[in-house]
Design an enzyme around this catalytic site. Structure first.
Site, PDB file in Angstrom:
ATOM      1  N   THR A   1     -17.551 -12.046 -11.454  1.00 53.88           N
ATOM      2  CA  THR A   1     -18.519 -11.005 -11.065  1.00 53.88           C
ATOM      3  C   THR A   1     -17.828  -9.761 -10.501  1.00 53.88           C
ATOM      4  O   THR A   1     -18.023  -8.658 -11.038  1.00 53.88           O
ATOM      5  CB  THR A   1     -19.563 -11.564 -10.079  1.00 53.88           C
ATOM      6  OG1 THR A   1     -20.002 -12.833 -10.538  1.00 53.88           O
ATOM      7  CG2 THR A   1     -20.726 -10.614  -9.911  1.00 53.88           C
TER       8      THR A   1
ATOM      9  N   GLU B   1     -21.110  -9.204  -3.411  1.00 52.75           N
ATOM     10  CA  GLU B   1     -21.556 -10.427  -4.080  1.00 52.75           C
ATOM     11  C   GLU B   1     -21.667 -11.605  -3.111  1.00 52.75           C
ATOM     12  O   GLU B   1     -20.713 -11.928  -2.410  1.00 52.75           O
ATOM     13  CB  GLU B   1     -20.595 -10.825  -5.215  1.00 52.75           C
ATOM     14  CG  GLU B   1     -21.197 -11.987  -6.010  1.00 52.75           C
ATOM     15  CD  GLU B   1     -20.218 -12.723  -6.914  1.00 52.75           C
ATOM     16  OE1 GLU B   1     -20.706 -13.405  -7.829  1.00 52.75           O
ATOM     17  OE2 GLU B   1     -18.997 -12.630  -6.713  1.00 52.75           O
TER      18      GLU B   1
ATOM     19  N   SER C   1     -21.274 -15.785 -15.854  1.00 53.84           N
ATOM     20  CA  SER C   1     -21.171 -14.642 -14.934  1.00 53.84           C
ATOM     21  C   SER C   1     -20.310 -13.511 -15.497  1.00 53.84           C
ATOM     22  O   SER C   1     -20.466 -12.360 -15.081  1.00 53.84           O
ATOM     23  CB  SER C   1     -20.590 -15.086 -13.591  1.00 53.84           C
ATOM     24  OG  SER C   1     -21.485 -15.936 -12.942  1.00 53.84           O
TER      25      SER C   1
ATOM     26  N   ASP D   1     -24.999 -14.407  -6.889  1.00 53.31           N
ATOM     27  CA  ASP D   1     -24.617 -15.119  -8.119  1.00 53.31           C
ATOM     28  C   ASP D   1     -25.443 -16.405  -8.232  1.00 53.31           C
ATOM     29  O   ASP D   1     -25.521 -17.190  -7.276  1.00 53.31           O
ATOM     30  CB  ASP D   1     -23.123 -15.455  -8.095  1.00 53.31           C
ATOM     31  CG  ASP D   1     -22.609 -15.848  -9.470  1.00 53.31           C
ATOM     32  OD1 ASP D   1     -23.272 -16.648 -10.163  1.00 53.31           O
ATOM     33  OD2 ASP D   1     -21.534 -15.354  -9.866  1.00 53.31           O
TER      34      ASP D   1
ATOM     35  N   ASP E   1     -27.111 -12.472 -11.401  1.00 54.18           N
ATOM     36  CA  ASP E   1     -26.582 -12.426 -12.771  1.00 54.18           C
ATOM     37  C   ASP E   1     -27.249 -13.451 -13.687  1.00 54.18           C
ATOM     38  O   ASP E   1     -27.303 -13.274 -14.898  1.00 54.18           O
ATOM     39  CB  ASP E   1     -25.053 -12.589 -12.771  1.00 54.18           C
ATOM     40  CG  ASP E   1     -24.567 -13.787 -11.970  1.00 54.18           C
ATOM     41  OD1 ASP E   1     -25.396 -14.462 -11.312  1.00 54.18           O
ATOM     42  OD2 ASP E   1     -23.357 -14.054 -12.009  1.00 54.18           O
ATOM     43  N   HIS E   2     -27.779 -14.518 -13.092  1.00 53.44           N
ATOM     44  CA  HIS E   2     -28.475 -15.579 -13.836  1.00 53.44           C
ATOM     45  C   HIS E   2     -28.941 -16.600 -12.815  1.00 53.44           C
ATOM     46  O   HIS E   2     -28.536 -16.552 -11.651  1.00 53.44           O
ATOM     47  CB  HIS E   2     -27.539 -16.254 -14.848  1.00 53.44           C
ATOM     48  CG  HIS E   2     -26.270 -16.737 -14.212  1.00 53.44           C
ATOM     49  ND1 HIS E   2     -26.219 -17.833 -13.371  1.00 53.44           N
ATOM     50  CD2 HIS E   2     -25.011 -16.230 -14.216  1.00 53.44           C
ATOM     51  CE1 HIS E   2     -24.998 -17.991 -12.932  1.00 53.44           C
ATOM     52  NE2 HIS E   2     -24.238 -17.018 -13.409  1.00 53.44           N
TER      53      HIS E   2
ATOM     54  N   ASP F   1     -24.294 -19.618  -6.410  1.00 52.26           N
ATOM     55  CA  ASP F   1     -24.042 -20.248  -7.718  1.00 52.26           C
ATOM     56  C   ASP F   1     -23.339 -21.594  -7.581  1.00 52.26           C
ATOM     57  O   ASP F   1     -23.679 -22.552  -8.274  1.00 52.26           O
ATOM     58  CB  ASP F   1     -23.198 -19.281  -8.550  1.00 52.26           C
ATOM     59  CG  ASP F   1     -22.770 -19.856  -9.890  1.00 52.26           C
ATOM     60  OD1 ASP F   1     -23.654 -20.106 -10.726  1.00 52.26           O
ATOM     61  OD2 ASP F   1     -21.558 -20.054 -10.088  1.00 52.26           O
TER      62      ASP F   1
ATOM     63  N   HIS G   1     -24.407 -25.273  -8.933  1.00 52.37           N
ATOM     64  CA  HIS G   1     -23.620 -26.156  -9.809  1.00 52.37           C
ATOM     65  C   HIS G   1     -23.461 -27.550  -9.194  1.00 52.37           C
ATOM     66  O   HIS G   1     -23.407 -28.545  -9.905  1.00 52.37           O
ATOM     67  CB  HIS G   1     -22.230 -25.559 -10.061  1.00 52.37           C
ATOM     68  CG  HIS G   1     -22.235 -24.423 -11.044  1.00 52.37           C
ATOM     69  ND1 HIS G   1     -22.581 -24.586 -12.363  1.00 52.37           N
ATOM     70  CD2 HIS G   1     -21.948 -23.110 -10.889  1.00 52.37           C
ATOM     71  CE1 HIS G   1     -22.490 -23.419 -12.986  1.00 52.37           C
ATOM     72  NE2 HIS G   1     -22.120 -22.501 -12.119  1.00 52.37           N
TER      73      HIS G   1
END
Ligand code: MG
Ligand code: ZN
Length: 350
Positions: free
Chosen positions: A127, A240, A74, A33, A287-288, A245, A249
């Site tokens: 996710t 995952e 997500s 992620d 996912d990004h 992620d 952040h």
């Protein structure tokens, strides 16, 4: 003498001790992620210029935008590769026309596949939820937990036990899921003889790996793979690395790198399995991208890096995809995240 060797050999084949004997293709889909190319590069340099991703023969690039936003979240991106349609940010398993859409996990179940989900976030986070839930908001954690309890995923490991047992509706989903045995350590997971097991690793969000999260993702992957491959049915497994992620952040490069390392070791475990069980496709993607991360300097000695984040949110850059095993050639090229679903579906329909 010769005859007994042949008998032994036949026994060996029929017992199928060392590998599965199915003509269908197993799929292991691994999602980092928020893992952009720079997160991979930063992780790779920090691991002395090594990553398990170097053993993948095919690489592609994936467009991540959602139905309504260039920068996806997500939920929308998870829905895109789990269900094959772009949707609104925040939405899981429901398309922009408000129609519930069926995930690849559910398609695979209909084809007789065993299924598994492993996450290092809660199991009800966006996710993993994209593979079994249909909700208008990713924040409906208790509804998502209820849908997981009704979804018949064979093996799952992730945090968030409170969403099953401390609910507004007072239901205890762990008691309601009589089909599954629930365990509270990986050791108990391994020892269990049950063919459906849930392991909720924490009450809320699991802690970061550099604060001692257990189990390591690679160990969880190895144990679930050994359960999933213990019979003749093919399997679909989602893994995952959720917290890459969260490091993004927080603009915390050490958080990103430690979570990447945990994920990279799990990739190694998946490749190791696939090299022995040749009917297993391994796909690794994201996912990004999170954080708009750049490597702006560093030292070639010991591959020390200097990094800079551009945002505390996600970015719209394409993300890489890596594939290994049968049908892996399908995943090279440049395409939309929804096509990951199409390519997996054609693999299980083979
Ligand atoms: Mg996630
Ligand atoms: Zn995020």
């Amino acid at each position: 003498m010769k005859k007994s060797i042949i008998i032994l050999f036949n026994l060996f084949i029929s017992c199928n001790i060392f590998s599965q004997n199915t003509s269908q293709t197993n799929i292991i889909l691994m999602i980092g992620d928020g893992m952009g190319l720079t997160h991979i590069s930063a992780g790779m340099y920090s691991l002395n210029n090594n990553t398990a991703l170097e053993s993948f023969p095919f690489v592609g690039l994936v467009k991540t935008h959602s139905h309504n936003a260039l920068v996806t979240d997500s939920a929308a991106s998870g829905t895109a590769f789990a269900c094959g349609e772009k949707t609104l940010n925040g939405t899981i398993g429901i398309n922009p026309q408000n129609k519930k859409i069926k995930s690849i996990l559910k398609h695979s179940k209909e084809k007789g596949y065993k299924t598994g989900i492993i996450a290092t976030s809660t199991i009800v986070h966006a996710t993993p939820a994209s593979f079994y839930a249909n909700v208008l908001s990713r924040n409906q954690y208790e509804d998502i937990a209820l849908q997981l309890s009704q979804s018949d995923v064979d093996f799952f490991i992730g945090g968030g036990r409170d969403y099953f047992t401390r609910r507004k509706d007072k239901r205890n989903l762990i008691e309601e899921m009589s089909s599954h045995e629930f365990v509270y350590s990986l050791k108990k997971f391994t020892e269990s003889k049950s063919n459906k097991i849930g392991f909720l690793t924490s009450l809320g969000d699991p802690v970061p790996i550099n604060q001692g999260r257990k189990p390591k993702l690679s160990n969880a992957v190895e144990e679930v793979l050994s359960k999933l491959s213990s019979n003749q049915e093919p399997f679909f497994l989602v893994v995952e690395g959720s917290q890459i992620d969260w490091g993004g952040h927080k603009n915390d490069i050490n958080y990103v790198i430690s979570e990447f390392k945990d994920f990279d070791e799990a990739i190694k475990s998946a490749i190791n399995f696939s090299s022995k069980n040749k009917n297993t496709l391994v796909i690794v993607t994201s996912d990004h991208e999170t954080g708009g991360l750049a490597i702006t300097g560093g030292k070639i000695k010991r591959f020390q890096i200097k990094t800079k984040f551009n945002t505390i949110g996600h970015s719209a850059t394409m993300v890489p995809i890596f594939s290994y095993g049968p049908n892996s050639e399908l995943f090279s090229g440049v395409y939309d995240n929804t096509e990951i679903f199409d390519k997996m579906l054609s693999t299980i329909n083979n």
